[in-house]
Every structure is written in structure tokens, then in C-alpha cells.
Design a protein around this motif. Structure first.
Motif, PDB file in Angstrom:
ATOM      1  N   UNK A  45      48.726  51.151  36.714  1.00 10.10           N
ATOM      2  CA  UNK A  45      48.945  50.722  38.193  1.00 10.10           C
ATOM      3  C   UNK A  45      47.360  50.593  38.861  1.00 10.10           C
ATOM      4  N   UNK A  46      46.650  51.501  38.579  1.00 14.49           N
ATOM      5  CA  UNK A  46      45.227  51.611  39.082  1.00 14.49           C
ATOM      6  C   UNK A  46      44.228  50.699  38.537  1.00 14.49           C
ATOM      7  N   UNK A  47      44.265  50.442  37.322  1.00 10.28           N
ATOM      8  CA  UNK A  47      43.627  49.255  36.715  1.00 10.28           C
ATOM      9  C   UNK A  47      43.909  47.824  37.052  1.00 10.28           C
ATOM     10  N   UNK A  48      45.141  47.920  37.211  1.00 12.46           N
ATOM     11  CA  UNK A  48      45.672  46.449  37.736  1.00 12.46           C
ATOM     12  C   UNK A  48      45.411  46.221  39.237  1.00 12.46           C
ATOM     13  N   UNK A  49      45.640  47.218  39.986  1.00  7.56           N
ATOM     14  CA  UNK A  49      44.970  47.126  41.432  1.00  7.56           C
ATOM     15  C   UNK A  49      43.671  46.829  41.618  1.00  7.56           C
ATOM     16  N   UNK A  50      42.761  47.496  40.971  1.00 10.93           N
ATOM     17  CA  UNK A  50      41.191  47.476  40.784  1.00 10.93           C
ATOM     18  C   UNK A  50      40.819  45.995  40.242  1.00 10.93           C
ATOM     19  N   UNK A  57      41.583  35.514  32.732  1.00  8.22           N
ATOM     20  CA  UNK A  57      40.204  35.941  33.257  1.00  8.22           C
ATOM     21  C   UNK A  57      40.416  37.443  33.042  1.00  8.22           C
ATOM     22  N   UNK A  58      39.535  38.081  32.272  1.00 10.43           N
ATOM     23  CA  UNK A  58      39.602  39.523  32.101  1.00 10.43           C
ATOM     24  C   UNK A  58      38.789  40.311  32.917  1.00 10.43           C
ATOM     25  N   UNK A  59      39.091  41.046  33.631  1.00 10.31           N
ATOM     26  CA  UNK A  59      38.061  41.967  34.374  1.00 10.31           C
ATOM     27  C   UNK A  59      37.488  43.142  33.825  1.00 10.31           C
ATOM     28  N   UNK A  60      36.461  43.726  34.376  1.00  6.37           N
ATOM     29  CA  UNK A  60      36.040  44.888  34.049  1.00  6.37           C
ATOM     30  C   UNK A  60      36.978  46.184  33.684  1.00  6.37           C
ATOM     31  N   UNK A  61      38.187  46.057  34.199  1.00  4.94           N
ATOM     32  CA  UNK A  61      39.194  47.005  34.115  1.00  4.94           C
ATOM     33  C   UNK A  61      40.263  46.423  32.847  1.00  4.94           C
ATOM     34  N   UNK A  62      39.867  45.523  32.392  1.00  2.39           N
ATOM     35  CA  UNK A  62      40.676  44.938  31.233  1.00  2.39           C
ATOM     36  C   UNK A  62      41.973  44.270  31.802  1.00  2.39           C
ATOM     37  N   UNK A  63      41.947  43.949  33.194  1.00  2.00           N
ATOM     38  CA  UNK A  63      43.127  43.407  33.771  1.00  2.00           C
ATOM     39  C   UNK A  63      42.972  41.890  33.545  1.00  2.00           C
ATOM     40  N   UNK A  64      44.188  41.131  32.828  1.00  2.00           N
ATOM     41  CA  UNK A  64      44.389  39.841  32.558  1.00  2.00           C
ATOM     42  C   UNK A  64      44.809  39.196  33.575  1.00  2.00           C
ATOM     43  N   UNK A  65      44.266  38.190  34.447  1.00  2.00           N
ATOM     44  CA  UNK A  65      44.611  37.576  35.464  1.00  2.00           C
ATOM     45  C   UNK A  65      44.778  35.939  35.216  1.00  2.00           C
ATOM     46  N   UNK A  66      45.807  35.613  35.137  1.00  2.00           N
ATOM     47  CA  UNK A  66      46.285  34.148  34.700  1.00  2.00           C
ATOM     48  C   UNK A  66      47.596  33.839  35.643  1.00  2.00           C
ATOM     49  N   UNK A  67      47.382  33.407  36.777  1.00  2.00           N
ATOM     50  CA  UNK A  67      48.403  33.255  37.660  1.00  2.00           C
ATOM     51  C   UNK A  67      48.771  31.740  38.143  1.00  2.00           C
ATOM     52  N   UNK A  68      50.179  31.560  38.330  1.00  2.00           N
ATOM     53  CA  UNK A  68      50.439  30.148  38.713  1.00  2.00           C
ATOM     54  C   UNK A  68      51.433  30.582  39.852  1.00  2.00           C
ATOM     55  N   UNK A  69      51.564  29.772  41.170  1.00  2.00           N
ATOM     56  CA  UNK A  69      52.563  30.040  42.130  1.00  2.00           C
ATOM     57  C   UNK A  69      52.946  28.347  42.433  1.00  2.00           C
ATOM     58  N   UNK A  70      54.292  28.376  42.686  1.00  2.00           N
ATOM     59  CA  UNK A  70      54.693  27.067  43.142  1.00  2.00           C
ATOM     60  C   UNK A  70      54.280  26.653  44.561  1.00  2.00           C
ATOM     61  N   UNK A  71      53.785  25.292  44.746  1.00  2.00           N
ATOM     62  CA  UNK A  71      53.449  24.863  45.973  1.00  2.00           C
ATOM     63  C   UNK A  71      51.958  25.171  46.027  1.00  2.00           C
ATOM     64  N   UNK A  72      51.770  24.795  47.190  1.00  2.00           N
ATOM     65  CA  UNK A  72      50.207  24.789  47.759  1.00  2.00           C
ATOM     66  C   UNK A  72      50.259  26.175  48.624  1.00  2.00           C
ATOM     67  N   UNK A  73      49.633  27.317  47.605  1.00  2.00           N
ATOM     68  CA  UNK A  73      49.630  28.764  47.949  1.00  2.00           C
ATOM     69  C   UNK A  73      48.068  29.273  47.891  1.00  2.00           C
ATOM     70  N   UNK A  74      47.820  29.571  48.881  1.00  2.00           N
ATOM     71  CA  UNK A  74      46.498  30.147  49.209  1.00  2.00           C
ATOM     72  C   UNK A  74      45.978  31.302  48.200  1.00  2.00           C
ATOM     73  N   UNK A  75      44.817  31.534  47.713  1.00  2.00           N
ATOM     74  CA  UNK A  75      44.455  32.455  46.780  1.00  2.00           C
ATOM     75  C   UNK A  75      44.826  33.960  47.379  1.00  2.00           C
ATOM     76  N   UNK A  76      44.318  33.987  48.561  1.00  2.00           N
ATOM     77  CA  UNK A  76      44.572  35.400  49.037  1.00  2.00           C
ATOM     78  C   UNK A  76      46.257  35.510  48.933  1.00  2.00           C
ATOM     79  N   UNK A  77      47.068  34.856  49.151  1.00  2.00           N
ATOM     80  CA  UNK A  77      48.603  35.116  49.181  1.00  2.00           C
ATOM     81  C   UNK A  77      48.864  35.400  47.649  1.00  2.00           C
TER      82      UNK A  77
END
Length: 396
Positions: A42-47, A260-280
Motif C-alpha cells: 500500500x505504501x509503495x503504491x501510494x508513493x 512506467x516503473x517508479x523508483x518504488x517499483x510501482x508499475x503505472x499503466x492506466x486507461x480510463x473511459x472518456x476524457x478524464x484529467x490526469x489528476x482524476x
């Protein structure tokens, strides 16, 4: 309907309860590393999500710039493919991301329910009821495992199983989506089945009916389908995911995308339906991380609770010689198991937090200490009550 009555002796229950101690120990032991690992995850994913939020670069999907290679990019656009997905047997074709054949077979289904009553002397009497119903099921139901086999036989195979086809090449502008991103595209539309397009070899055994605004195919092996379903009949409908507007966050590698692999070894590879802002998108991922954290906390704590329950089960079984006493002891051991699990879970999580985030860990250790204090206090009260009761007994 069939009813089966079984009885178990007090000695048999005692033996089973002592064997259950081993399972209880294993559950308790396994719950500790699960809870500890979950907090670290949980901590690594959040960071990692926080790092991703600071690293993301907004780009245009139609123009791929070499200087963005290796960067965590965000873009929107229409996910589309030139491929036509087809189900040849039912004559369904669709140009889009995904095509699903949803098949169900009319089958016998066994419903099992049990009621167990304690008997004086510590034994139990269990009544198990088996009911049989006909229903549409999306997978084969093995009737050979039924308790009552006569008159409740299902087919051994399904002529038309459910299946999913997915386009192999999906683009958003100039970017080629990976299969892991394509699998995140959702939004099924229902498709019609047209009798004249169905393969001639099976057409005579199919009837097409309108349901919920679309047509559905009903198949009966060896004969024309009528209005009354029979065991073995198959119902087939189709849904599809069309080319759709999506928002993507991933790592650019030429025209392709990879996690995209962060320094905390979290793999970010996201897709959302529609026009969704990156913050959201980041906020949604954080909410999912929190949800998964609580699910795994509940799982680990539940494993620890049932582990302690199984370890203390022999006490309630021993007291079941008089069922009322067994129920009282069972309630008491359940409460003690709850307190032990609460304390054990909090201690494990707090130690993990001290390792991963020290300030919050100290607070949790304090809560664990409170739980142990109440357990100790209850134990002392019970001993004092027993001593007082013994003191009230006058010798003859």
C-alpha cells in the motif's frame, strides 16, 4: 428433494477439533506475513502514484515526439481498430475492440442446505437437504457429483461455449496500445443475432427471439426450439465494445506503450473511459489502492480470527457435553479470539508501519495495547468471579 441425516459422536468431534488446531496455527501464521506485506504494498503504491503524478507529461496522441521516449505520458483520443471480429457460426460481425459470445445452457442445479443441532452428551445431528432446480447457467454443471443422480442428468459438453475475441491492433492516434491497456477498455453494447446469417448446419435447430431490445438465439440439439426450455437447450447473445474515447497514462517507447516503473517499483499503466484529467486518473488509482488495502487487511485479520477460533475449538466441544455450556464457552472463546485477532492484526500492521511509516505505527501499537489490556482485564474478572463462586460454597 432429498434429506440426509448424519450424526457425529462427541469423541469424533473432539478428534476433529484437535486436528483443526493444526489448520488454525497455519491460518494464524500465514496471516502475519500477509498483513505485513499488504502494508508495504500500500505504501509503495501510494508513493509510486505520487511520483507518477509529478512525472506525467501531457502530449497529443496524433504527434509522437522522440524526446518523450521513456517519459510517463498522458493523452486522450479515440481507441480504434481496423479489425473486424466475427463469430462464423452465428454470423455476427463487428468492427471494434472486443466481441463476446455469451452462452448459457439450461441445466439441473443442486441446492444444498444443512442444519446442525447439538445433542446432550456432546454429539451432533445434521440434516442436509438437497433441492434440484432447472436454470440457465453460463458454465457446465457436473451432475455426476449430485447427491441424487436419478432424473437430474446434465449434458457432458456445451455445443456453443462462451468466448471472447479482442482486436490485436488498437491505436489511439499514433500510439499502439498494449494488450494490457486494451483489456481495460469497457462499455459493452448488445448486438442482434439474425437468423439468415447463422450457419446453415445449425440454423434449423435455432430460434431467434427478441429480448430487452435485441435478438437472442436459442438452440436445441436435434430439434427445433420451442417456447418451453428443456435440459440441454442453449441461449446465445452477443455484446461488443466499440471504438471509444479513452484517456491513457503510460510510458512512451516509440509508438508503443509500456508500464512506467517508479523508483518504488510501482508499475503505472492506466486507461480510463472518456476524457478524464490526469489528476482524476491518479485519484481513482489512489482510491483503488486504499480499497484493496482494506480488503487485504480484512482478509488477513479474518484469517487470524478463524485461526484462533480453531485453536480454541476443543474447549467448546469439551463443554458441549451439556449443549448450553458449550454455547456459553463457544461465545467466550469467540470473544477472546476476536480480541486476540484484533491485537495481533494491529501489532502486525503497526510494526509494518513502523518499518514503512514510523509515526502512524506508534499510534497503532497503542491501540493494540488497549485491546490486550481489555483481554487481560476480562481474564482477571473471570478468574475473580470463579474464585468468589467457590468461596460461597460452604463445606459440609
Amino acid at each position: 428433494m432429498s434429506v440426509v441425516v448424519t450424526e457425529e459422536s462427541w469423541f469424533g468431534r473432539i478428534g476433529g477439533a484437535f486436528k483443526g488446531i493444526i489448520v488454525g496455527v497455519l491460518l494464524t501464521v500465514v496471516s502475519v506475513p500477509l498483513l505485513f506485506w499488504n502494508e508495504g504494498r500500500a505504501v509503495k503504491t501510494a508513493k509510486g502514484l505520487k511520483e507518477g503524478a509529478g512525472a506525467v507529461v501531457s502530449v497529443e496522441s496524433d504527434s509522437i515526439l522522440p524526446e518523450n521516449d521513456g517519459k510517463f505520458v498522458y493523452f486522450t483520443g479515440t481507441a480504434n481498430t481496423d479489425e473486424t471480429l466475427a463469430d462464423k457460426e452465428f454470423g455476427v460481425q463487428f468492427n471494434g475492440i472486443r466481441l463476446k459470445r455469451n452462452a448459457e445452457m439450461f441445466q439441473w442445479v443442486e441446492k444444498k442446505s444443512s442444519k446442525t443441532k447439538k445433542k446432550l452428551g456432546g454429539g451432533t445431528r445434521t440434516e442436509t437437504t438437497y433441492d434440484y432446480e432447472k436454470d440457465w447457467e453460463s458454465s457446465l454443471v457436473d451432475s455426476s457429483d449430485f447427491h441424487q443422480k436419478g432424473g437430474h442428468t446434465n449434458p457432458e459438453s456445451m455445443r456453443f461455449p462462451s468466448m471472447t475475441q479482442e482486436a490485436g491492433t488498437v491505436h489511439v492516434g499514433g500510439y499502439l496500445l498494449s494488450s494490457s491497456l486494451t483489456s481495460q477498455i469497457s462499455g459493452d453494447d448488445r448486438l442482434d443475432v439474425e437468423l439468415e446469417n447463422i450457419d446453415e448446419d445449425i440454423r434449423e435447430n435455432i430460434r431467434v427471439k427478441e429480448e430487452n431490445g435485441t435478438t437472442v438465439a436459442y438452440f436445441r440439439p436435434g430439434g427445433q426450439y420451442d417456447d418451453m426450455p428443456r435440459i440441454g437447450d442453449i441461449r446465445v447473445s452477443f455484446t461488443a465494445v466499440p471504438n471509444s474515447m479513452v484517456s491513457v497514462m503510460s510510458q512512451q517507447k516509440g509508438e508503443t506503450l509500456q508500464p512506467y516503473v517508479t523508483q518504488y517499483d510501482t508499475r503505472l499503466n492506466m486507461l480510463s473511459m472518456g476524457n478524464v484529467a490526469p489528476e482524476q486518473m491518479i485519484a481513482t488509482a489512489e482510491a483503488k489502492n486504499a480499497q484493496m488495502t482494506w480488503i487485504l487487511r480484512a482478509l488477513g485479520s479474518g484469517m487470524m480470527f478463524f485461526g484462533f477460533m480453531m485453536m480454541m475449538k476443543p474447549l467448546s466441544v469439551l463443554a458441549d457435553v451439556v449443549p448450553l455450556f458449550g454455547s456459553i464457552v463457544g461465545a467466550g472463546t469467540g470473544f477472546v479470539a476476536f480480541l486476540l485477532a484484533a491485537a495481533g492484526s494491529l501489532i502486525t500492521i503497526s510494526i509494518a508501519w513502523i518499518f514503512y511509516r514510523p509515526l502512524l505505527g506508534v499510534g497503532l501499537l497503542a491501540l493494540a495495547g488497549v485491546a490486550l489490556f481489555f483481554l487481560f482485564k476480562r481474564t482477571r474478572s473471570a478468574k475473580k468471579y470463579a474464585a468468589d463462586e467457590m468461596g460461597d460454597v460452604q463445606p459440609l
